[in-house]
Design a protein around this motif. Structure first.
Motif, short mmCIF file in Angstrom:
data_model
loop_
_atom_site.label_atom_id
_atom_site.label_comp_id
_atom_site.label_asym_id
_atom_site.label_seq_id
_atom_site.Cartn_x
_atom_site.Cartn_y
_atom_site.Cartn_z
N LEU A 57 13.88 -2.63 -32.51
CA LEU A 57 12.77 -3.09 -32.29
C LEU A 57 12.22 -1.24 -31.82
O LEU A 57 10.45 -2.23 -32.11
N TRP B 68 10.60 -0.79 -34.86
CA TRP B 68 9.29 -1.79 -34.97
C TRP B 68 7.63 -1.30 -34.45
O TRP B 68 6.77 -1.77 -35.35
N VAL B 69 8.13 -1.07 -33.50
CA VAL B 69 7.21 -0.79 -32.44
C VAL B 69 6.66 0.80 -32.60
O VAL B 69 5.82 1.08 -31.85
N ARG B 70 7.08 1.22 -33.26
CA ARG B 70 7.35 3.02 -33.27
C ARG B 70 7.38 3.48 -32.50
O ARG B 70 6.23 4.68 -31.91
N LEU B 71 8.37 3.24 -31.32
CA LEU B 71 8.49 4.60 -30.72
C LEU B 71 9.86 4.66 -30.44
O LEU B 71 10.32 5.65 -28.76
#
Length: 394
Positions: free
Chosen positions: A151, A154-157
């Motif tokens: 996750l 996916w959110v580039r964190l």
């Protein structure tokens, strides 16, 4: 075995995925921080988990929930100290403009107490002779950790800090799931002072052995990052990752055979127990031998695992092949000495191995990653020789 496969498999998969997803320097920082976390893990295991396997199965068998509560109370005090230490390191590296290490230690300041909590609670299931419960917890940890890491990607964190935060959340939730199932029984009381006296009496030599065992297993990586840069540390860790499945499998075998050897020693005597140690070595050698076959496919294996990154790992994999063979002997001999309640002998052997590691650090500075691999193998061989010497003399 399923429990160990799930728990160790999580760390293996996440290490591989982070090696693919993060930049080499960032992954090197993550690996360096995790190596330092493992040092606190050896101290925690020596003072809490290992004595719990002994006293939780015997003296406190009928009062285990109360006994475990006392241990958890001590754990969180230790965890607070560990968290503050890693937070201080994060501030230190931030001031030195070491962004990767600062982020890694920031995340680790929260992850370390949580992961150690999972280690402690998970072994409680073994004390209650319910390894199925530990395996269920391991499966939950796998699902949560990989899901959270995916996750974040996916959110580039996803970075060094958030990778550790995902580890912390997954560990706490899995530990609580296990602990809820372990609760029960009539309410009883256990004196914290009694628990501390017993654990310190048993664990002081195990503490020394644990601290010394960290040196040959992790100091080459830490020294490599300091002397040759975090990218070099990332390459070394990427090569070592490929051996994690077999090394964790051997550790699982040891967890299975350690109480067996102790029981045979108690019921049938030293001679029969020594024969079992030889059998344990042979069983450990089976998965080690399978890795020789993998050596013929080192290039496609490395490309498949890392997606073309870390091409240096192909030759490093071949150089590291003796590692599981050395581990087969060291694991079995260590189980023998611990069954005899001779943690001092284990501590001395690890002291020899640690001394060899410190003396050989110049090889890391001179040959880089290759020197770190060679030092890792030489230190492991020194451990086997130290344990064998004590074995030969009873």
């Amino acid at each position: 075995m399923v429990d160990q496969a799930l728990f160790a498999g999580t760390n293996f998969l996440v290490n591989v995925l982070l090696a693919r997803w993060l930049e080499p320097a960032a992954y090197g920082a993550f690996s360096t921080a995790y190596a330092l976390f493992l040092f606190t893990g050896t101290l925690h295991t020596a003072l809490w988990t290992e004595p719990m396997l002994v006293y939780g199965s015997g003296r406190f068998r009928e009062r285990f929930p109360a006994y475990q509560s006392v241990l958890i109370g001590y754990h969180w005090r230790f965890g607070l100290l560990v968290g503050l230490t890693f937070l201080s390191l994060a501030v230190f590296f931030a001031r030195l403009q070491g962004r990767e290490l600062a982020l890694s230690f920031l995340g680790l300041s929260l992850a370390a107490p949580a992961v150690l909590y999972l280690w402690l609670v998970r072994r409680g299931a073994y004390v209650r002779l319910d390894p199925r419960l530990a395996a269920l917890g391991g499966g939950l940890y796998l699902f949560l950790y990989l899901g959270l890491a995916g996750l974040l990607l996916w959110v580039r964190l996803l970075n060094e800090a958030t990778a550790f935060l995902a580890m912390a959340l997954a560990a706490v939730l899995a530990a609580e799931a296990i602990r809820r199932r372990l609760r029960g029984g009539a309410p009883t009381q256990v004196a914290p002072s009694e628990v501390w006296a017993l654990h310190w009496g048993y664990g002081r030599w195990a503490l020394a052995a644990g601290a010394l065992s960290w040196v040959p297993a992790n100091l080459p990586l830490v020294a490599l990052g300091a002397l040759k840069g975090l990218e070099a540390a990332g390459v070394f860790r990427a090569a070592y990752n490929l051996f994690m499945p077999v090394l964790h499998f051997q550790t699982a075998l040891n967890a299975l055979f350690f109480p067996l050897i102790a029981r045979v020693l108690h019921q049938q005597g030293k001679g029969q127990a020594r024969r079992w140690v030889a059998r344990v070595i042979l069983v450990h050698l089976v998965p080690a031998g399978a890795y020789v076959l993998l050596g013929f496919f080192a290039a496609p294996l490395t490309w498949w695992v890392y997606g073309g990154r870390y091409p240096e790992v192909v030759s490093l994999f071949l150089w590291m092949l003796p590692l599981p063979f050395l581990a087969a002997f060291s694991n079995a001999l260590e189980a023998w000495h611990r069954s005899l309640e001779h943690p001092r002998a284990v501590a001395v052997a690890y002291g020899v191995s640690a001394g060899v590691t410190v003396l050989g650090l110049a090889a890391v500075g001179y040959w880089g990653v290759g020197g770190a691999v060679g030092l890792l193998l030489v230190a492991k061989a020194a451990l086997v020789l130290g344990l064998s010497h004590r074995w030969a003399h009873g």
